[in-house]
Design a protein around this motif. Structure first.
Motif, PDB file in Angstrom:
ATOM      1  N   UNK A  44       0.813  -1.211   0.000  1.00  0.00           N
ATOM      2  CA  UNK A  44       0.000   0.000   0.000  1.00  0.00           C
ATOM      3  C   UNK A  44       0.853   1.271   0.000  1.00  0.00           C
ATOM      4  N   UNK A  45       0.241   2.357  -0.465  1.00  0.00           N
ATOM      5  CA  UNK A  45       0.889   3.667  -0.393  1.00  0.00           C
ATOM      6  C   UNK A  45       1.116   4.051   1.065  1.00  0.00           C
ATOM      7  N   UNK A  46       0.077   3.829   1.878  1.00  0.00           N
ATOM      8  CA  UNK A  46       0.139   4.074   3.321  1.00  0.00           C
ATOM      9  C   UNK A  46      -0.427   2.834   3.999  1.00  0.00           C
ATOM     10  N   UNK A  47       0.337   2.192   4.838  1.00  0.00           N
ATOM     11  CA  UNK A  47      -0.103   0.937   5.415  1.00  0.00           C
ATOM     12  C   UNK A  47      -1.410   1.092   6.180  1.00  0.00           C
ATOM     13  N   UNK A  48      -2.335   0.182   5.899  1.00  0.00           N
ATOM     14  CA  UNK A  48      -3.618   0.191   6.567  1.00  0.00           C
ATOM     15  C   UNK A  48      -4.684   1.035   5.910  1.00  0.00           C
ATOM     16  N   UNK A  49      -4.322   1.824   4.874  1.00  0.00           N
ATOM     17  CA  UNK A  49      -5.313   2.704   4.252  1.00  0.00           C
ATOM     18  C   UNK A  49      -5.905   2.132   2.974  1.00  0.00           C
ATOM     19  N   UNK A 203      -0.923  17.067  -4.556  1.00  0.00           N
ATOM     20  CA  UNK A 203      -2.330  16.884  -4.916  1.00  0.00           C
ATOM     21  C   UNK A 203      -2.477  16.689  -6.417  1.00  0.00           C
ATOM     22  N   UNK A 204      -1.713  17.433  -7.201  1.00  0.00           N
ATOM     23  CA  UNK A 204      -1.781  17.295  -8.655  1.00  0.00           C
ATOM     24  C   UNK A 204      -1.141  15.992  -9.114  1.00  0.00           C
ATOM     25  N   UNK A 205      -0.060  15.586  -8.456  1.00  0.00           N
ATOM     26  CA  UNK A 205       0.627  14.352  -8.861  1.00  0.00           C
ATOM     27  C   UNK A 205      -0.186  13.119  -8.456  1.00  0.00           C
ATOM     28  N   UNK A 206      -0.641  13.081  -7.197  1.00  0.00           N
ATOM     29  CA  UNK A 206      -1.413  11.940  -6.715  1.00  0.00           C
ATOM     30  C   UNK A 206      -0.617  10.640  -6.733  1.00  0.00           C
ATOM     31  N   UNK A 207      -1.174   9.600  -6.115  1.00  0.00           N
ATOM     32  CA  UNK A 207      -0.592   8.256  -6.130  1.00  0.00           C
ATOM     33  C   UNK A 207       0.866   8.281  -5.664  1.00  0.00           C
ATOM     34  N   UNK A 325      19.859  -1.925 -10.809  1.00  0.00           N
ATOM     35  CA  UNK A 325      21.037  -2.700 -11.189  1.00  0.00           C
ATOM     36  C   UNK A 325      20.905  -3.161 -12.634  1.00  0.00           C
ATOM     37  N   UNK A 326      21.945  -2.918 -13.426  1.00  0.00           N
ATOM     38  CA  UNK A 326      21.952  -3.252 -14.848  1.00  0.00           C
ATOM     39  C   UNK A 326      23.071  -4.238 -15.160  1.00  0.00           C
ATOM     40  N   UNK A 327      22.791  -5.132 -16.091  1.00  0.00           N
ATOM     41  CA  UNK A 327      23.797  -6.000 -16.698  1.00  0.00           C
ATOM     42  C   UNK A 327      23.879  -5.579 -18.163  1.00  0.00           C
ATOM     43  N   UNK A 328      24.680  -4.542 -18.470  1.00  0.00           N
ATOM     44  CA  UNK A 328      24.612  -3.918 -19.795  1.00  0.00           C
ATOM     45  C   UNK A 328      24.881  -4.859 -20.957  1.00  0.00           C
ATOM     46  N   UNK A 329      25.785  -5.812 -20.791  1.00  0.00           N
ATOM     47  CA  UNK A 329      26.093  -6.700 -21.909  1.00  0.00           C
ATOM     48  C   UNK A 329      24.913  -7.601 -22.269  1.00  0.00           C
ATOM     49  N   UNK A 330      23.978  -7.762 -21.351  1.00  0.00           N
ATOM     50  CA  UNK A 330      22.769  -8.548 -21.607  1.00  0.00           C
ATOM     51  C   UNK A 330      21.564  -7.648 -21.896  1.00  0.00           C
ATOM     52  N   UNK A 331      21.766  -6.327 -21.807  1.00  0.00           N
ATOM     53  CA  UNK A 331      20.664  -5.360 -21.904  1.00  0.00           C
ATOM     54  C   UNK A 331      19.536  -5.759 -20.933  1.00  0.00           C
ATOM     55  N   UNK A 332      19.944  -6.085 -19.717  1.00  0.00           N
ATOM     56  CA  UNK A 332      19.041  -6.612 -18.705  1.00  0.00           C
ATOM     57  C   UNK A 332      19.227  -5.832 -17.408  1.00  0.00           C
ATOM     58  N   UNK A 333      18.163  -5.696 -16.626  1.00  0.00           N
ATOM     59  CA  UNK A 333      18.293  -5.006 -15.361  1.00  0.00           C
ATOM     60  C   UNK A 333      17.068  -5.164 -14.485  1.00  0.00           C
ATOM     61  N   UNK A 334      17.233  -4.812 -13.211  1.00  0.00           N
ATOM     62  CA  UNK A 334      16.123  -4.848 -12.264  1.00  0.00           C
ATOM     63  C   UNK A 334      16.113  -3.534 -11.484  1.00  0.00           C
ATOM     64  N   UNK A 335      14.927  -3.115 -11.089  1.00  0.00           N
ATOM     65  CA  UNK A 335      14.769  -1.913 -10.273  1.00  0.00           C
ATOM     66  C   UNK A 335      13.738  -2.203  -9.205  1.00  0.00           C
ATOM     67  N   UNK A 336      13.941  -1.617  -8.018  1.00  0.00           N
ATOM     68  CA  UNK A 336      12.921  -1.749  -6.974  1.00  0.00           C
ATOM     69  C   UNK A 336      12.812  -0.445  -6.203  1.00  0.00           C
ATOM     70  N   UNK A 337      11.591  -0.149  -5.799  1.00  0.00           N
ATOM     71  CA  UNK A 337      11.259   1.035  -5.023  1.00  0.00           C
ATOM     72  C   UNK A 337      10.453   0.564  -3.821  1.00  0.00           C
ATOM     73  N   UNK A 338      10.889   0.924  -2.618  1.00  0.00           N
ATOM     74  CA  UNK A 338      10.273   0.419  -1.388  1.00  0.00           C
ATOM     75  C   UNK A 338       9.973   1.593  -0.463  1.00  0.00           C
ATOM     76  N   UNK A 339       8.767   1.611   0.114  1.00  0.00           N
ATOM     77  CA  UNK A 339       8.406   2.719   1.000  1.00  0.00           C
ATOM     78  C   UNK A 339       8.475   2.322   2.473  1.00  0.00           C
ATOM     79  N   UNK A 340       9.562   1.664   2.859  1.00  0.00           N
ATOM     80  CA  UNK A 340       9.768   1.276   4.242  1.00  0.00           C
ATOM     81  C   UNK A 340      11.245   1.173   4.565  1.00  0.00           C
ATOM     82  N   UNK A 341      11.548   0.907   5.842  1.00  0.00           N
ATOM     83  CA  UNK A 341      12.934   0.698   6.261  1.00  0.00           C
ATOM     84  C   UNK A 341      13.372  -0.662   5.734  1.00  0.00           C
ATOM     85  N   UNK A 342      14.244  -0.663   4.728  1.00  0.00           N
ATOM     86  CA  UNK A 342      14.398  -1.903   3.950  1.00  0.00           C
ATOM     87  C   UNK A 342      15.805  -2.118   3.428  1.00  0.00           C
TER      88      UNK A 342
END
Length: 499
Positions: A44-49, A203-207, A325-342
């Motif tokens: 969730x954007x805000x836990x419990x909401x 307010x304009x951006x939201x989410x 994190x990117x593996x350029x020679x494979x044109x491969x990568x992963x990304x993560x975004x976390x909204x907590x102590x992580x």
């Protein structure tokens, strides 16, 4: 290409991280051979909401901002508006380092590669905790008072302040404020439509994902953004916010020039990912990844992972973590975004996701890496690398510290007040109002218990000098405190009585 089983394994790994680390929310993206193959969102954007995280949810990307600042400068170099080897003083005549020779010789490129001779996180107390009243001029002026801990260009030590300077160099060379340049040079041409920089309206951006903190085993949401988020000094070092889809677009363009023809030429792409500053290789890197080199490019960390080239960075702000994190020679990568102590969750999940590509026949899962880090933490505890228990904590009484009461000033951090209040003694920074709290005694030692930061941020107060020239210094109590609490760089001299 990943099979269906490979795709489902990524979701299993994300679910492991969510459950093991009790994350409030997460957004994960995977690119293979230049194509987005997975978007995985949980929580969730805000836990419990109840409002769910999705691919358009805006997160703080923190220090993944640094690669964007470097890309803005690369675009300006490509346009002939500056050179990487230009002296910083060509664009900011007021710029000063502690050593005049370093001032004259520090080049634009040096702002990006953590080789200035400053100590780890030097001066970060002008940036965090937020909000505070420091501005970019304060930061540039403060650099002259930060004493180096090493030689210029000799060693790597991560810093944030020089990325603030880099943003101001870009503004001077580009003829527009940093935030406008980021929109003009990156967001608009690449179609990163949800990213936010500078001043903007929640307010304009939201989410928008809200940061969360762990307290007694629960996720506690931070206060909501104000009606208007203002531009702030650390923007170029760690202030941009983006969605998962924005970050996937950013990754695609970095991995495949054909995604945005002409946006950045081969020379500047190579400059960003060149190993400009060697970095130490940790024992964990050697054991987990069989790494043989580690270095910093322009806004990126470069290394090898199981024999494959890896380009990556992380982002850390209170209550919000990111990883790309990117593996350029494979044109491969992963990304993560976390909204907590992580921090550990980010490490374990990034490792497990990447191992599907670098060591698919023996790819450990999140729980394996979690176990490894938990064992290391127990070993650190056994060795005493933990915050000591403070016996006989008592509030300081004004009479006990009468000789220390007054207004104290550090040349880069400014004034703090150590004054009697409500039957006790309070420490309060003038320009960083979150750094305030009661002065306490433990045995024969004095410390500040910061009210709004948690006990991990508490600091010893140490007094020296004589009656005519008293000196106050600070020192972290917790040996594993975040390096941005650079108390060791402070040296206060008393300048007056309490108001």
């Amino acid at each position: 290409m990943a099979s269906a089983a490979g795709s489902s394994r990524s979701e299993v790994l994300v679910d492991q991280a969510m459950q093991h680390y009790h994350l409030p929310g997460i957004a994960v993206g995977v690119i293979e051979d230049g194509k987005v193959v997975q978007r995985i969102t949980r929580g969730e954007l805000v836990t419990g909401e109840g409002a769910p995280v999705d691919a358009d949810t805006v997160f703080k990307i923190a220090s993944n901002t640094k690669a964007m600042t470097a890309a803005v400068l690369a675009r300006l170099v490509q346009a002939g508006k500056l050179r990487w080897d230009d002296p910083v003083t060509r664009y900011l005549p007021q710029f000063r380092m502690h050593d005049p020779w370093v001032t004259r010789n520090l080049q634009v490129r040096d702002l990006l590669i953590h080789n200035s001779g400053l100590g780890l996180g030097a001066g970060d107390l002008m940036l965090w905790p937020e909000p505070n009243h420091f501005d970019r001029n304060d930061i540039i002026a403060g650099l002259a008072h930060l004493k180096p801990t090493g030689s210029f260009r000799a060693d790597y030590a991560y810093d944030n302040l020089l990325y603030v300077v880099a943003g101001e160099v870009a503004a001077a060379a580009g003829g527009r404020p940093y935030a406008e340049l980021v929109r003009q040079e990156i967001f608009e041409p690449l179609g990163m439509r949800r990213c936010q920089v500078g001043a903007w309206s929640p307010a304009e951006a939201g989410n928008i994902a809200r940061p969360h903190y762990r307290n007694d085993g629960h996720d506690i949401a931070a206060a909501a953004d104000p009606a208007r988020v203002e531009d702030f000094p650390s923007m170029a070092a760690g202030g941009i916010r983006c969605s998962l889809d924005d970050m996937l677009r950013w990754m695609q363009v970095l991995l495949d020039p054909a995604q945005a023809p002409g946006w950045l030429d081969e020379t500047q792409r190579r400059a960003l990912w060149t190993a400009h500053m060697p970095m130490p290789i940790s024992q964990r890197q050697r054991e987990w990844d069989n790494s043989h080199f580690s270095a910093y490019g322009y806004g990126w960390r470069l290394s090898d992972m199981d024999g494959q080239w890896k380009v990556a960075h992380t982002g850390t702000l209170s209550g919000m973590y990111s990883s790309l994190a990117l593996l350029p020679d494979r044109r491969t990568g992963v990304v993560m975004l976390i909204n907590g102590e992580a921090e550990d969750a980010r490490t374990a999940l990034t490792q497990a996701l990447l191992k599907q590509y670098t060591a698919p026949s023996n790819a450990p899962d999140v729980l394996y890496y979690a176990g490894q880090m938990e064992q290391a933490a127990r070993q650190r505890q056994a060795a005493g690398h933990v915050r000591p228990a403070l016996a006989d904590r008592k509030a300081a009484q004004p009479a006990e510290v009468a000789d220390a009461l007054g207004v104290w000033r550090d040349p880069w951090f400014g004034e703090v007040r150590l004054c009697a209040t409500g039957g006790g003694v309070a420490f309060a920074s003038v320009k960083s109002p979150t750094l305030q709290g009661p002065v306490m005694r433990s045995g024969t030692q004095w410390f500040v218990a910061f009210q709004d930061l948690g006990e991990d941020a508490d600091a010893w107060l140490e007094f020296s000098g004589d009656a005519a020239h008293p000196v106050m210094r600070m020192r972290a109590i917790d040996p594993e405190i975040d390096f941005s609490y650079d108390y060791q760089d402070l040296e206060f001299h008393r300048v007056g009585a309490c108001p």
